[in-house]
Design an enzyme around this catalytic site. Structure first.
Site, PDB file in Angstrom:
ATOM      1  N   ASP A   1       0.278  -5.382 -31.019  1.00 36.57           N
ATOM      2  CA  ASP A   1       0.781  -6.630 -31.598  1.00 36.57           C
ATOM      3  C   ASP A   1       2.291  -6.594 -31.404  1.00 36.57           C
ATOM      4  O   ASP A   1       2.995  -5.843 -32.073  1.00 36.57           O
ATOM      5  CB  ASP A   1       0.415  -6.675 -33.092  1.00 36.57           C
ATOM      6  CG  ASP A   1       1.109  -7.816 -33.837  1.00 36.57           C
ATOM      7  OD1 ASP A   1       1.815  -8.615 -33.207  1.00 36.57           O
ATOM      8  OD2 ASP A   1       0.929  -7.894 -35.075  1.00 36.57           O
TER       9      ASP A   1
ATOM     10  N   LYS B   1      11.554 -12.285 -29.421  1.00 38.99           N
ATOM     11  CA  LYS B   1      10.270 -12.876 -29.013  1.00 38.99           C
ATOM     12  C   LYS B   1      10.404 -14.394 -28.918  1.00 38.99           C
ATOM     13  O   LYS B   1       9.713 -15.040 -28.144  1.00 38.99           O
ATOM     14  CB  LYS B   1       9.187 -12.496 -30.025  1.00 38.99           C
ATOM     15  CG  LYS B   1       7.807 -13.033 -29.682  1.00 38.99           C
ATOM     16  CD  LYS B   1       6.766 -12.437 -30.579  1.00 38.99           C
ATOM     17  CE  LYS B   1       5.402 -13.072 -30.424  1.00 38.99           C
ATOM     18  NZ  LYS B   1       4.402 -12.460 -31.282  1.00 38.99           N
TER      19      LYS B   1
ATOM     20  N   GLU C   1      -3.171 -14.315 -30.859  1.00 37.20           N
ATOM     21  CA  GLU C   1      -3.043 -13.594 -32.134  1.00 37.20           C
ATOM     22  C   GLU C   1      -4.097 -13.996 -33.172  1.00 37.20           C
ATOM     23  O   GLU C   1      -4.732 -13.123 -33.769  1.00 37.20           O
ATOM     24  CB  GLU C   1      -1.618 -13.754 -32.681  1.00 37.20           C
ATOM     25  CG  GLU C   1      -0.638 -12.918 -31.874  1.00 37.20           C
ATOM     26  CD  GLU C   1       0.820 -13.203 -32.161  1.00 37.20           C
ATOM     27  OE1 GLU C   1       1.120 -14.015 -33.062  1.00 37.20           O
ATOM     28  OE2 GLU C   1       1.665 -12.622 -31.468  1.00 37.20           O
TER      29      GLU C   1
ATOM     30  N   ASP D   1      -2.133 -17.897 -39.497  1.00 37.21           N
ATOM     31  CA  ASP D   1      -1.270 -16.792 -39.070  1.00 37.21           C
ATOM     32  C   ASP D   1       0.188 -17.246 -39.034  1.00 37.21           C
ATOM     33  O   ASP D   1       0.592 -17.969 -38.128  1.00 37.21           O
ATOM     34  CB  ASP D   1      -1.751 -16.335 -37.676  1.00 37.21           C
ATOM     35  CG  ASP D   1      -0.864 -15.269 -37.066  1.00 37.21           C
ATOM     36  OD1 ASP D   1      -0.004 -14.729 -37.774  1.00 37.21           O
ATOM     37  OD2 ASP D   1      -1.051 -14.987 -35.863  1.00 37.21           O
TER      38      ASP D   1
END
Ligand code: AMP
Length: 562
Positions: free
Chosen positions: A7, A69, A146, A168
């Protein structure tokens, strides 16, 4: 050689392997499962990743970087010392650190991985993630969405058939997926999200509030201000109000904030969360009442305001027995194990969807009049993947030699509101006065990467898209060249990591305190350094623990605790 699951988060990253019939997350040298996605470089040019780099965000802001990211898939460069890095290169350094932890743990060389990405990541962002893997010396066996990974981790430990909504909210992105579990089959029906909405935005609302409240001008200490905002945000997840105390750019910043105030500050963000949620539900045939379970993933779902929002919208309490920080990495590890065709998981089947519409810009013709270019969908959002679909387009002017197929992702008819992924220039070998026809085919694979081909009617040749036109994604040759350069960068020995971190922390606290506290700290730092240099040192862990305890007590006495 095991395939690892990773992850690669905005804030933290995790790595796991399959062990004794279950996914297992691997601790780093600090014995933590979460490694901060922070990269820095020290004065000797050594690369620092994780806790050590995180501690240096404040003391060495120009030598340290976080949150990269959010820039994946862009050409944004970050300069650290005398080196500059693309977002995928920074990510590759995090991956290298994780792989090193896994290699220490397993004693085996790790060369293959499954890496998770936000479902809403576009083609360029996915390619950048794959490149990050390659730059870290990994073959990326699969990119997994994800929320799908979270669902896989949840589904595996749940026996009943059920419709599940995965919510999420991480550090930088928001994803929602709705899936159905029956027997060992997990079928994603819809995914939606927002690539620029996460815990960082909640923190920034507090940051802006502090700036207004304390009339902070000329902020030189952005990292410290951000740290304070982060601390307040997390405290308000457990307390109803919080008294804060800090010094920022030489100004005392003392005050109090309640949870209600925070909730008012973040109202616009809550509105943004509702949109993808509503769309994901609309895209499935489910009614809200048919959703059996709501599973929370991502660290930001610890905020009570988020739990309340989800509870109100779905009239049920979200499940919270699973650690939201771990779910995605566990799911990526399960996916890695599926890739290995491990006997333990031989019956598990997972299907996923393409979360956004993919199409090309085409001229709209109404009653024989050609209008402006609009989005012409080829693959509709939430189609089950892998999928391959073709559409036929025609030339619009006589003797046209080239058809420019501009490839877009997005839901708007108006091209400008969608994301342009690239362009395929289709050559018409024998231009004619009459319109010619071209079949444009989109193939979207399980990793979420898109291939575009075009074939002019009557021609054998299939013209294929290479998506590097925008200059955002690195070519294979560039990746290989950069791999060699990055490989030469050194990281401190694995075991030294925790010592480096505690010293970086001491340096940070030194900057924050003054007077006697500084003297005391300097003295203790000197002793700790000297002891580490002692070759005969038998128990560095104990020494480090004592020094850490000292730092804890110093912080509590000066700032009232973390
Ligand atoms: P992830 O990307 O899933 O690692 O999520 C990290 C995000 O979760 C960061 O924005 C953190 O600030 C946030 N987070 C972690 N713990 C808490 C907490 N207790 N309260 C509020 N936000 C949190």
């Amino acid at each position: 050689m095991p395939i690892v699951g990773i992850d690669l988060g905005t804030t933290n990253s995790l790595i796991g392997i399959w062990e004794e019939g279950a996914p297992k997350l691997i601790p780093n040298a600090h014995t933590n499962l979460l490694t901060p996605s922070v990269v820095g470089i020290d004065d000797n040019g050594e690369i620092l990743v994780g806790e050590t780099a995180q501690e240096r965000l404040i003391t060495h802001p120009h030598m340290t970087v976080s949150n990269f990211k959010r820039w994946m898939g862009t050409a944004r460069k970050t300069t650290l010392g005398d080196k500059s890095f693309l977002p995928e290169e920074l990510s590759s350094l995090v991956l290298r650190a994780l792989v090193r932890d896994a290699e220490e743990y397993t004693g085996e060389k790790i060369t293959e991985a499954v890496i998770s990405v936000p479902a809403y990541f576009n083609d360029q962002q996915r390619k950048a993630t794959r490149a990050a893997g390659q730059l870290a010396g990994l073959t990326v066996e699969r990119i997994i969405n994800e929320p799908t990974a979270a669902a896989l981790a949840y589904g595996l430990e749940q026996n009943d058939d059920a419709n599940i909504l995965i919510f999420d909210l991480g550090g930088g992105t928001f994803d929602v997926s709705i899936l159905e579990k029956f027997d060992d089959v997990m079928e994603v029906h819809a995914s939606a999200g927002d690539n620029y909405l996460g815990g960082e935005d909640f923190k920034n609302r507090i940051r802006d509030h502090l700036v207004g409240q304390h009339q902070l001008v000329d902020i030189k200490d952005e990292a410290r201000l951000s740290k304070l905002a982060e601390q307040i945000k997390k405290e308000l997840s457990v307390k109803h109000s919080f008294d804060y105390k800090a010094e920022i750019s030489g100004q005392s910043v003392n005050g109090s904030i309640t949870r209600e105030e925070f909730e008012r500050l973040v109202e616009p963000l809550l509105m943004r969360i509702r949109q993808p949620l509503e769309r994901a539900i609309r895209d499935t045939d489910f009614q809200v009442a048919e959703i059996d379970h709501i599973v929370l993933a991502g660290g930001s779902t610890r905020m009570p305001v988020i739990r309340n929002l989800v509870g109100t919208l779905f009239r049920q309490l979200p499940l919270s027995h699973l650690d939201p920080d771990h779910l995605i990495a566990l799911g990526a590890t399960i996916q890695a194990t599926l890739k290995e065709r491990n006997e333990d998981l031989k019956d598990v089947v997972l299907t996923d969807v393409c979360p956004y519409t993919l199409g090309i810009g085409a001229l709209n013709e109404v009653h024989g009049f050609t209008e402006e270019a609009v989005m012409s969908p080829i693959i509709e959002r939430n189609a089950t993947i892998p999928i391959s679909r073709a559409q036929t387009y025609s030339t619009t002017s006589p003797k046209q030699k080239i058809v420019n197929c501009e490839v877009y992702q997005g839901e708007s008819l108006n091209l400008a509101n969608n994301i342009k992924l690239g362009m395929l220039e289709v050559k018409i070998p024998k231009p004619t006065k009459e319109p010619q026809h071209v079949d444009v085919r989109f193939t979207y694979d399980i990793n979420g990467t898109l291939e575009v081909t075009a074939q002019v009617w009557g021609e054998d040749k299939i013209q294929k898209k290479v998506f590097n036109a925008s200059g955002v994604n690195l070519s294979q040759a560039e990746i290989e060249a950069r791999f060699k350069e990055l490989e030469e960068l050194k990281m401190p020995p694995w075991k030294q990591g925790p010592n480096r971190t505690v010293l970086a922390r001491a340096e940070r606290i030194y900057e924050e305190v003054s007077g006697d506290a500084r003297e005391l700290l300097l003295d203790q730092m000197g002793q700790f350094r000297k002891a580490l240099e002692d070759q005969h040192l038998r128990n560095p862990e104990r020494l480090r623990k004592e020094f850490s305890d000292f730092l804890d007590s110093l912080e509590v006495s000066v700032f009232g605790g973390e």
